[in-house]
Design a protein around this motif. Structure first.
Motif: not given
Length: 419
Positions: A46-51, A116-118
């Motif tokens: 979920x979401x736009x961002x991976x850390x 995920x379209x990150x």
């Protein structure tokens, strides 16, 4: 080092490596690679961002400093922390309310980022294992690091691996232009101030003790001779004894990695702790700060004694005096900016005079105005909340830019057809 690291990773994934992981017998600093890969098959984040944080527990302090800003970013765009070590992932889940997964296989990581379209992948250090995520071309890769300083790591050639770097201020850009070749710092660096300090402020309580107090905050021993900035084993004991003899209260804030590489630093750390306990304990002559917000130590202190490290720049907004040590190791190098040249420097041979120097600066601070003039240069706008706002806005803009660029690539590849 990376080649040896890759060879070790291959051995860890062998049958023997499975036993090492199961019984927690891996070498220090080696991620266990116990991943959620099977459970993640076919799923999306979920979401736009991976850390991306492939490190072990030793380095978790680097990510912890970003918890506050990442929580705000999660509310705005959605954040998932991806680890390579299951022990680290478990610790993060217990400490912060953010989604965390462990991915052991590079193929799993690449597929889930694309599926995920990150839009953004963020990194808080230059760990060579970051390359697993850096392979992904469908996201924009951003280096955050965990502080801004005149250490040589601040101008490491590794910065070129990332699409953009979030830096504290103009000083960081100028430093990179001066010391790093073939890197367009103005184009690839985005000044955002120090977002972790904005969120740290919310936990600070007013000062309750007006005794003259010095914060001693040495850095760790460093990974290479060129970055051996720590004063702990060379200056620390003599300097703290001098501060106490001068009637100054001492807050000793050890670096989380103290003694990890060189045992002598662990021994110096123990000696300082014993010295402060003998000076009265319970804070009478001073105390050891290990679980307090950095800004709380800033609030409770009148002067900082520190090494070449990010803490010197973070201290600037206090307006209070500082002393920066001069490394004893002749092989150490720095990426000096104005702050180093205008600050009093303490050598190892002068450590026994630290108390006299500190008291004089607390009572008479001739460089205060010059330091205040440097605040904007190093940190930009320090109005509470402004740095966090710049960070969130920069992430939003880059996410939009990623969508534009990725759509263009997909259209071009679609028009070309399969090879």
């Amino acid at each position: 080092m990376p080649a040896r690291g890759n060879a070790l990773r291959r051995r860890v994934r062998s049958a023997g490596g499975k036993l090492l992981r199961r019984f927690r017998l891996l070498p220090g600093g080696m991620p266990d690679g116990i991943g959620d890969d099977a459970a993640l098959a076919g799923s999306a984040l979920d979401g736009d961002v991976v850390v991306y944080f492939p490190d072990t527990m030793d380095s978790l302090y680097q990510l912890r400093s970003w918890y506050g800003p990442l929580l705000e970013l999660h509310r705005a765009q959605g954040v998932t922390i991806v680890c390579m070590d299951s022990r680290t992932a478990a610790a993060i889940r217990a400490e912060v309310n953010l989604p965390v997964v462990t991915i052991a296989l590079d193929a799993t990581l690449d597929a889930i980022i694309l599926r995920s379209d990150t839009k953004l992948v963020l990194y808080v250090n230059y760990n060579p294992l970051n390359t697993a995520a850096l392979r992904s071309r469908s996201a924009i890769h951003v280096s955050l690091l965990h502080g801004d300083s005149d250490k040589v790591v601040s101008v490491s050639n590794q910065i070129k691996a990332y699409d953009y770097s979030f830096v504290a201020g103009q000083a960081a850009i100028d430093r990179l232009e001066r010391y790093t070749t073939l890197f367009d710092a103005p184009a690839r660096c985005i000044p955002v101030g120090r977002p972790p300090l904005d969120t740290d402020l919310s936990e600070v309580t007013p000062r309750s003790d007006d005794r003259p107090t010095v914060l001693y905050a040495p850095t760790w021993e460093g990974g290479q001779a060129s970055s051996a900035y720590s004063s702990l084993a060379t200056h620390g004991v003599a300097a703290v004894r001098s501060l106490l003899d001068e009637g100054l209260r001492v807050i000793y804030r050890p670096h989380p990695l103290t003694g990890v590489r060189v045992p002598d630093f662990g021994e110096a750390d123990r000696e300082l702790r014993e010295m402060l306990e003998a000076a009265g304990g319970g804070g009478a002559g001073g105390f050891v700060s290990t679980n307090r917000p950095l800004h709380q130590d800033f609030t409770d202190s009148d002067l900082i004694l520190c090494d070449v490290s990010a803490v010197s720049g973070d201290w600037l907004p206090t307006g209070k005096p500082m002393i920066i040590t001069r490394p004893a190791d002749p092989q150490s190098r720095d990426a000096a900016t104005a702050l180093l040249s205008m600050s009093p420097r303490l050598t190892a041979s002068e450590a026994s005079t630290a108390g006299t120097l500190a008291r004089d600066l607390i009572e008479n601070d001739p460089l205060r105005e010059e330091r205040i003039e440097l605040i904007e240069y190093y940190l930009g706008d320090i109005t509470p909340g402004s740095s966090l706002t710049r960070f969130l806005e920069a992430c939003r803009r880059l996410a939009a830019r990623r969508d534009e660029l990725w759509q263009r690539i997909q259209e071009q590849e679609g028009a070309r057809g399969p090879d």
